[in-house]
Design a protein around this motif. Structure first.
Motif, mmCIF file in Angstrom:
data_model
loop_
_atom_site.group_PDB
_atom_site.id
_atom_site.type_symbol
_atom_site.label_atom_id
_atom_site.label_comp_id
_atom_site.label_asym_id
_atom_site.label_seq_id
_atom_site.Cartn_x
_atom_site.Cartn_y
_atom_site.Cartn_z
ATOM 1 N N PRO A 216 0.832 -1.203 0.000
ATOM 2 C CA PRO A 216 0.000 0.000 0.000
ATOM 3 C C PRO A 216 0.870 1.258 0.000
ATOM 4 O O PRO A 216 2.068 1.207 0.321
ATOM 5 N N LYS A 217 0.252 2.393 -0.321
ATOM 6 C CA LYS A 217 0.982 3.661 -0.264
ATOM 7 C C LYS A 217 1.287 4.025 1.184
ATOM 8 O O LYS A 217 2.425 4.364 1.534
ATOM 9 N N HIS A 218 0.274 3.932 2.054
ATOM 10 C CA HIS A 218 0.491 4.229 3.471
ATOM 11 C C HIS A 218 -0.649 3.645 4.298
ATOM 12 O O HIS A 218 -1.800 3.625 3.867
ATOM 13 N N VAL A 219 -0.298 3.169 5.505
ATOM 14 C CA VAL A 219 -1.282 2.644 6.448
ATOM 15 C C VAL A 219 -1.085 3.360 7.785
ATOM 16 O O VAL A 219 0.040 3.430 8.289
ATOM 17 N N VAL A 220 -2.170 3.889 8.329
ATOM 18 C CA VAL A 220 -2.130 4.431 9.682
ATOM 19 C C VAL A 220 -2.985 3.528 10.556
ATOM 20 O O VAL A 220 -4.102 3.161 10.193
ATOM 21 N N MET A 221 -2.451 3.123 11.698
ATOM 22 C CA MET A 221 -3.168 2.251 12.627
ATOM 23 C C MET A 221 -3.398 3.010 13.931
ATOM 24 O O MET A 221 -2.446 3.561 14.508
ATOM 25 N N LEU A 222 -4.648 3.047 14.386
ATOM 26 C CA LEU A 222 -5.031 3.779 15.586
ATOM 27 C C LEU A 222 -5.413 2.779 16.678
ATOM 28 O O LEU A 222 -6.493 2.179 16.634
ATOM 29 N N GLU A 223 -4.540 2.575 17.642
ATOM 30 C CA GLU A 223 -4.756 1.584 18.708
ATOM 31 C C GLU A 223 -4.641 2.277 20.056
ATOM 32 O O GLU A 223 -3.668 2.978 20.322
ATOM 33 N N ILE A 224 -5.642 2.043 20.915
ATOM 34 C CA ILE A 224 -5.687 2.757 22.188
ATOM 35 C C ILE A 224 -4.835 2.109 23.274
ATOM 36 O O ILE A 224 -4.391 2.783 24.207
ATOM 37 N N ASP A 225 -4.566 0.808 23.173
ATOM 38 C CA ASP A 225 -3.961 0.079 24.290
ATOM 39 C C ASP A 225 -2.530 -0.347 23.969
ATOM 40 O O ASP A 225 -2.293 -1.323 23.257
ATOM 41 N N GLU A 253 2.323 3.952 9.985
ATOM 42 C CA GLU A 253 2.519 4.595 11.284
ATOM 43 C C GLU A 253 1.484 4.053 12.256
ATOM 44 O O GLU A 253 0.303 3.916 11.913
ATOM 45 N N ILE A 254 1.936 3.714 13.454
ATOM 46 C CA ILE A 254 1.032 3.298 14.519
ATOM 47 C C ILE A 254 0.899 4.457 15.495
ATOM 48 O O ILE A 254 1.898 4.971 16.014
ATOM 49 N N ILE A 255 -0.322 4.881 15.728
ATOM 50 C CA ILE A 255 -0.603 5.967 16.663
ATOM 51 C C ILE A 255 -1.329 5.388 17.873
ATOM 52 O O ILE A 255 -2.337 4.694 17.721
ATOM 53 N N VAL A 256 -0.819 5.665 19.056
ATOM 54 C CA VAL A 256 -1.456 5.184 20.287
ATOM 55 C C VAL A 256 -2.429 6.253 20.757
ATOM 56 O O VAL A 256 -2.033 7.370 21.105
ATOM 57 N N GLY A 257 -3.703 5.902 20.753
ATOM 58 C CA GLY A 257 -4.703 6.863 21.189
ATOM 59 C C GLY A 257 -6.100 6.423 20.792
ATOM 60 O O GLY A 257 -6.291 5.405 20.129
ATOM 61 N N ASP A 258 -7.083 7.209 21.199
ATOM 62 C CA ASP A 258 -8.488 6.946 20.908
ATOM 63 C C ASP A 258 -8.733 7.170 19.424
ATOM 64 O O ASP A 258 -8.512 8.274 18.910
ATOM 65 N N CYS A 259 -9.218 6.160 18.736
ATOM 66 C CA CYS A 259 -9.392 6.279 17.286
ATOM 67 C C CYS A 259 -10.395 7.376 16.922
ATOM 68 O O CYS A 259 -10.250 8.020 15.876
ATOM 69 N N MET A 260 -11.405 7.637 17.770
ATOM 70 C CA MET A 260 -12.379 8.674 17.451
ATOM 71 C C MET A 260 -11.751 10.062 17.461
ATOM 72 O O MET A 260 -12.136 10.927 16.674
#
Length: 372
Positions: A216-225, A253-260
């Motif tokens: 893929p061109k880019h993937v962002v993953m939003l995970e809270i835990d 990129e993996i971002i740690v936080g609330d996906c909303m």
């Protein structure tokens, strides 16, 4: 080490339970047969109950036995004791079957059933299915057991499934579950090359790891835990590779936080994706589509379509095929979205779930379909 519970159930003519003489004879015979396997039995307590009769016996070795009579025509015998790892069982399954058959014959009971010992303790072996049945797994050790701010996190080892992630006592994914990830992403059906993708949840890293193989061109993953990712990085890297270790590269990129929080940020920035994956909660088992989880599902769906390109797709897991009412309620929520959508669905048998699971692919109706 575990507390062992050996369960036997018998059915009989209800009049035999209400008759005191008959009931005492049954208790006496049960005690005589139990003593063939558990010596030194003593009756320590008995009482009439609103629905029948209860007696409690014990034997050396901290064995406690309850015999319960239900007026509706049911007798249950529960044998409980603690068993250390190196100890032999105080009564084997073969002996339990002998006990069951002996009591059925001598007492002329309608029916009898005995179960292998349920083993309860630090190593949990029992997890529920989607429709609230209980399955016993061949789990032999716990590798990780912590509670984060959001949930209880365990990684256990199964002899047949490999390491398995368990969240709040629900199995999530095992090393044997590649089919789950491949069906969720519809590998071979969807084209992810040069696409922009957003994963909501996905803390085990399996979906991200497999998507990156599709260039893929880019993937962002939003995970809270973060603790989920730490645990999976250490014990589940056969399914997540090193993506949870690196957390960021040129194409993800993996971002740690609330996906909303981040979905709302992307809406304001007018950022758009070709695919959004809802790798969060399963569809709830409930009588009506109300409550906190259903509200969350509707909020996620609306926000996801706000960040999808016109031709984009929302991909998610549903629940087991054994839960058709919940699946129909979910599909009704899709019909009520602000964006008019269509959906397809498919199923796969997921090894660690031990059941057929449903996956959804949702996209906006085409202009031609809307006009028609």
């Amino acid at each position: 080490m575990s507390a062992n519970s050996v369960l036997l159930d018998f059915s009989l003519d209800p009049t035999r339970i209400s008759d005191e003489v008959s009931r005492k004879d049954i208790v006496k015979i049960c005690k005589e047969h139990l003593e063939k396997y558990l010596t030194g039995l003593k009756l320590i307590y008995d009482m009439l109950t609103d629905d029948g009769y209860l007696c409690i016996l014990n034997a050396p070795g901290a064995v406690v036995i309850t015999i319960r009579f239900f007026n509706q025509g049911l007798i249950t015998i529960n044998i409980e004791y603690y068993r250390a790892e190196c100890e032999e069982p105080k009564i084997s399954f073969e002996q339990t079957r002998e006990l069951e058959n002996g009591l059925v014959q001598i007492l002329k009971l309608n029916h009898g059933q005995s179960l292998p010992a349920l083993q309860r303790g630090p190593v949990t072996k029992y997890f529920p299915t989607a429709d609230e049945r209980v399955i016993e797994y061949d789990i032999d050790k716990v590798l990780y057991d912590k509670r984060s701010d959001f949930q209880k996190i365990q990684i256990v080892h199964s002899k047949s499934l490999g390491n398995m992630l368990v969240l709040d006592e629900l199995q999530n994914i095992a090393e044997a579950d590649l089919i789950y990830t491949e069906t969720l992403m519809r590998r071979g059906v969807e084209d992810y090359k040069d696409k922009e993708i957003c994963i909501l949840g996905g803390g085990d890293g399996a979906l991200l790891y497999e998507l990156l193989k599709e260039k893929p061109k880019h993937v962002v993953m939003l995970e809270i835990d973060e603790l989920v990712m730490d645990a999976c990085n250490k014990y589940m890297n056969s399914i997540c590779g090193d993506v949870l270790e690196k957390r960021k590269s040129s194409n993800y990129e993996i971002i740690v936080g609330d996906c909303m929080v981040y979905l709302n940020k992307y809406i304001k920035e007018k950022r758009k994706f070709d695919y959004v994956f809802g790798d969060l909660t399963d569809i709830p088992i409930s009588d009506t589509p109300t409550g906190e989880i259903w509200d969350f599902i509707r909020t996620i769906l609306e926000a996801s379509f706000s960040v999808l390109k016109p031709t984009g797709k929302f991909m998610t897991h549903g629940n087991g095929v054994s839960c058709p009412e919940s699946l129909r309620m979910y599909e009704a929520q899709l019909a009520n979205l602000s964006s008019k959508v269509t959906f397809t669905k498919c199923t796969s048998f997921v090894p660690s779930f031990m059941e057929e699971w449903v996956f959804y692919q949702v996209q906006r109706e085409s202009p031609a379909a809307t006009e028609a």
